[in-house]
Scaffold this motif. Structure first.
Motif, PDB file in Angstrom:
ATOM      1  N   ARG A 165      26.376  11.172  39.608  1.00  0.00           N
ATOM      2  CA  ARG A 165      26.249  11.187  41.074  1.00  0.00           C
ATOM      3  C   ARG A 165      27.093  12.309  41.649  1.00  0.00           C
ATOM      4  NH1 ARG A 165      27.375   4.775  41.249  1.00  0.00           N
ATOM      5  NH2 ARG A 165      25.568   4.231  40.023  1.00  0.00           N
ATOM      6  N   GLY A 204      18.046   4.470  32.838  1.00  0.00           N
ATOM      7  CA  GLY A 204      18.449   3.148  32.374  1.00  0.00           C
ATOM      8  C   GLY A 204      19.945   2.993  32.567  1.00  0.00           C
ATOM      9  N   LEU A 219      19.756  -9.826  40.100  1.00  0.00           N
ATOM     10  CA  LEU A 219      19.716  -8.451  39.608  1.00  0.00           C
ATOM     11  C   LEU A 219      18.393  -8.068  38.943  1.00  0.00           C
ATOM     12  CD1 LEU A 219      23.299  -8.219  38.055  1.00  0.00           C
ATOM     13  CD2 LEU A 219      22.471  -7.143  40.149  1.00  0.00           C
ATOM     14  N   GLY A 267      23.322  -3.729  35.141  1.00  0.00           N
ATOM     15  CA  GLY A 267      23.936  -2.928  34.095  1.00  0.00           C
ATOM     16  C   GLY A 267      23.169  -3.036  32.781  1.00  0.00           C
ATOM     17  N   ASP A 280      13.750 -15.186  32.914  1.00  0.00           N
ATOM     18  CA  ASP A 280      14.473 -15.488  34.153  1.00  0.00           C
ATOM     19  C   ASP A 280      13.534 -15.873  35.292  1.00  0.00           C
ATOM     20  OD1 ASP A 280      13.620 -12.784  33.829  1.00  0.00           O
ATOM     21  OD2 ASP A 280      14.775 -12.207  35.593  1.00  0.00           O
ATOM     22  N   TYR A 333      21.688  -8.672  25.499  1.00  0.00           N
ATOM     23  CA  TYR A 333      20.235  -8.789  25.408  1.00  0.00           C
ATOM     24  C   TYR A 333      19.581  -7.561  24.777  1.00  0.00           C
ATOM     25  CZ  TYR A 333      20.565 -12.827  28.505  1.00  0.00           C
ATOM     26  OH  TYR A 333      20.849 -14.047  29.045  1.00  0.00           O
TER      27      TYR A 333
HETATM   28  P1  NAD Z   1      24.872  -6.519  33.758  1.00  0.00           P
HETATM   29  O1  NAD Z   1      24.064  -6.281  34.992  1.00  0.00           O
HETATM   30  O2  NAD Z   1      24.636  -5.621  32.611  1.00  0.00           O
HETATM   31  O3  NAD Z   1      24.622  -7.980  33.241  1.00  0.00           O
HETATM   32  C1  NAD Z   1      25.065  -9.168  33.858  1.00  0.00           C
HETATM   33  C2  NAD Z   1      24.073 -10.307  33.571  1.00  0.00           C
HETATM   34  O4  NAD Z   1      22.983 -10.177  34.482  1.00  0.00           O
HETATM   35  C3  NAD Z   1      23.437 -10.268  32.191  1.00  0.00           C
HETATM   36  O5  NAD Z   1      24.192 -10.911  31.226  1.00  0.00           O
HETATM   37  C4  NAD Z   1      22.123 -10.981  32.459  1.00  0.00           C
HETATM   38  O6  NAD Z   1      22.331 -12.363  32.425  1.00  0.00           O
HETATM   39  C5  NAD Z   1      21.779 -10.561  33.863  1.00  0.00           C
HETATM   40  N1  NAD Z   1      20.852  -9.414  33.883  1.00  0.00           N
HETATM   41  C6  NAD Z   1      21.161  -8.090  34.094  1.00  0.00           C
HETATM   42  N2  NAD Z   1      20.042  -7.351  34.062  1.00  0.00           N
HETATM   43  C7  NAD Z   1      19.024  -8.203  33.866  1.00  0.00           C
HETATM   44  C8  NAD Z   1      17.599  -8.039  33.738  1.00  0.00           C
HETATM   45  N3  NAD Z   1      17.014  -6.837  33.832  1.00  0.00           N
HETATM   46  N4  NAD Z   1      16.841  -9.133  33.504  1.00  0.00           N
HETATM   47  C9  NAD Z   1      17.395 -10.347  33.402  1.00  0.00           C
HETATM   48  N5  NAD Z   1      18.719 -10.574  33.522  1.00  0.00           N
HETATM   49  C10 NAD Z   1      19.526  -9.518  33.739  1.00  0.00           C
HETATM   50  O7  NAD Z   1      26.422  -6.472  34.212  1.00  0.00           O
HETATM   51  P2  NAD Z   1      27.757  -6.359  33.355  1.00  0.00           P
HETATM   52  O8  NAD Z   1      27.674  -7.306  32.201  1.00  0.00           O
HETATM   53  O9  NAD Z   1      28.837  -6.512  34.347  1.00  0.00           O
HETATM   54  O10 NAD Z   1      27.808  -4.874  32.827  1.00  0.00           O
HETATM   55  C11 NAD Z   1      27.462  -4.472  31.500  1.00  0.00           C
HETATM   56  C12 NAD Z   1      27.671  -2.969  31.379  1.00  0.00           C
HETATM   57  O11 NAD Z   1      26.789  -2.271  32.247  1.00  0.00           O
HETATM   58  C13 NAD Z   1      29.092  -2.497  31.736  1.00  0.00           C
HETATM   59  O12 NAD Z   1      29.533  -1.581  30.766  1.00  0.00           O
HETATM   60  C14 NAD Z   1      28.919  -1.785  33.063  1.00  0.00           C
HETATM   61  O13 NAD Z   1      29.846  -0.725  33.211  1.00  0.00           O
HETATM   62  C15 NAD Z   1      27.512  -1.248  32.923  1.00  0.00           C
HETATM   63  N6  NAD Z   1      26.855  -1.001  34.228  1.00  0.00           N
HETATM   64  C16 NAD Z   1      26.114   0.128  34.331  1.00  0.00           C
HETATM   65  C17 NAD Z   1      25.431   0.382  35.509  1.00  0.00           C
HETATM   66  C18 NAD Z   1      24.622   1.634  35.594  1.00  0.00           C
HETATM   67  O14 NAD Z   1      24.344   2.261  34.592  1.00  0.00           O
HETATM   68  N7  NAD Z   1      24.231   2.039  36.783  1.00  0.00           N
HETATM   69  C19 NAD Z   1      25.500  -0.517  36.578  1.00  0.00           C
HETATM   70  C20 NAD Z   1      26.241  -1.703  36.410  1.00  0.00           C
HETATM   71  C21 NAD Z   1      26.935  -1.923  35.232  1.00  0.00           C
END
Ligand code: NAD
Length: 359
Positions: free
Chosen positions: A87, A69, A262, A282, A335, A287
């Protein structure tokens, strides 16, 4: 005895919900998995003093594959990204991000089928950075001005972009092997070699050399800015893209955007011995705990995991079930829900997909 041992890293934010959803669907394939559930991230840091305990790395190292996750990296907290650390610790050098159109997902395009293969270990993500005015930055600037004969403003921060022949060759070979094993026709190397001759130029040269060993796969290259325009104008001409780390990160968000965002974009981090499968998205903290977000991206990452294990038939069933549930538009999250249809929760969508997988 179980057929495969899988590590499940729950992550935080929406991580526990989407990993549980992926687990339900993978179990519905009928394959006997033994699950090792582990945690990493900021909350673990409070208990164990590190966001990435050694037993998490060890669990992944000793299992057949891992599903993960998302994990929050608090901005400016000084906590190193667990995602990057994992990684690096396991040398997962290839980040694979397929983007394929699914009927029922709102998007400007409907026939996209592109795979981004991103180099995962070097480039501007190597973490070699110097803060402006720090003694190391001052020293590095002096040295670089002396060596290059070029001017650098004293108030500059610096980031280093190492690109090696070794890493470039191995990611290019990975892309060609991927193309061959997955019946893809073409690999496009993406770069900015016209400007960055000794880094991107070297990447391109390595890709050309590897391409010569794969006469059955077409090869071409594109400058990254031109590629971005062409991806938007005529995405159908591309197949497998191989890119250095930074361009790969950016271009894979572009390709995720081409197929509707995404919520449906899976990914994999693969090395010679281990692999971790995770969505591109991320932890979407706002949510968290609401049983609301779309689990498809991690479920489709689970299908990539099945392909990695050689379980092609089961992988096909999972992909088809996701496509069918989305196309039907009845048991989908907010969504994806068509106008006038009430959305269901993360778990209910996963159960609908699992029921089709098991049928
Ligand atoms: P995010 O992808 O978490 O969310 C951005 C927006 O995309 C959300 O507010 C939502 O509207 C939408 N979204 C994301 N996933 C979704 C889903 N499964 N279903 C529906 N809508 C979805 O990006 P962010 O807000 O830039 O990052 C939040 C945190 O996540 C940060 O701390 C970042 O460092 C981390 N992150 C982790 C990873 C990882 O673990 N590989 C990757 C990217 C970001």
């Amino acid at each position: 005895m179980s057929q495969y041992r899988l590590t499940l890293i729950r992550g935080d934010g929406i991580g526990p919900e989407v990993t549980q959803a992926a687990r339900i669907v993978l179990d519905a394939t009928g394959i006997d998995f033994e699950w090792m559930v582990v945690d990493a991230g900021a909350e673990v840091m409070e208990k164990s003093g590190t966001p990435l305990p050694a037993d998490v790395v060890e669990a992944v190292r000793t299992s057949d594959a891992a599903i993960k996750g998302p994990i929050t990296t608090p901005a400016g907290s000084g906590i190193r990204s667990v995602n990057v650390a994992l990684r690096q610790a396991l040398d997962l050098y290839a980040n694979v991000r397929p983007a394929r159109s699914l009927r029922g997902v709102r998007s400007r395009y409907d026939h996209i089928d592109v795979v981004v293969v991103r180099e995962n270990t070097e480039d501007l993500y190597s973490g070699i950075e110097f803060e402006k005015h720090s003694p190391k930055a001052v020293e590095a600037i002096e040295m670089l001005m002396r060596l290059s004969g070029k001017k650098i403003f004293p108030g500059s921060g610096l980031a280093v972009k190492p690109i090696s022949s070794e890493a470039s060759e191995r990611i290019a070979r990975f892309a060609f092997e991927y193309a061959r094993c997955n019946a893809r026709r073409k690999v496009t190397a993406v770069h900015k070699a016209n400007i960055l001759k000794h880094t991107d130029g070297l990447f391109l040269e390595a890709a050309r050399q590897v391409a010569a060993e794969y006469p059955d796969i077409e090869f071409e290259d594109r400058i990254v800015d031109n590629l971005c325009m062409q991806l938007v104008q005529k995405p159908e001409v591309f197949d497998v893209l191989v890119l250095p780390n930074l361009y790969g990160d950016i271009v894979s968000d572009l390709t995720a955007g081409l197929v509707g965002g995404l919520g449906v974009a899976p990914g994999a981090n693969i090395g010679d011995r281990n692999a971790i499968f995770e969505a591109i998205h991320g932890s979407a903290p706002r949510y968290a705990g609401q049983n609301k977000v779309n689990p498809s991206a991690l479920i489709l990452s689970g299908a990539l995991l099945l392909r990695y294990l050689g379980e092609q038939e089961a992988a096909g069933r999972v992909e088809q079930a996701v496509a069918d549930v989305i196309a039907a538009g009845q048991k989908v999250t907010y969504d994806l829900a068509p106008a006038g249809v009430a959305p269901v929760g993360t778990r209910q969508m996963a159960e609908a997909i699992a029921a089709k997988v098991a049928a």
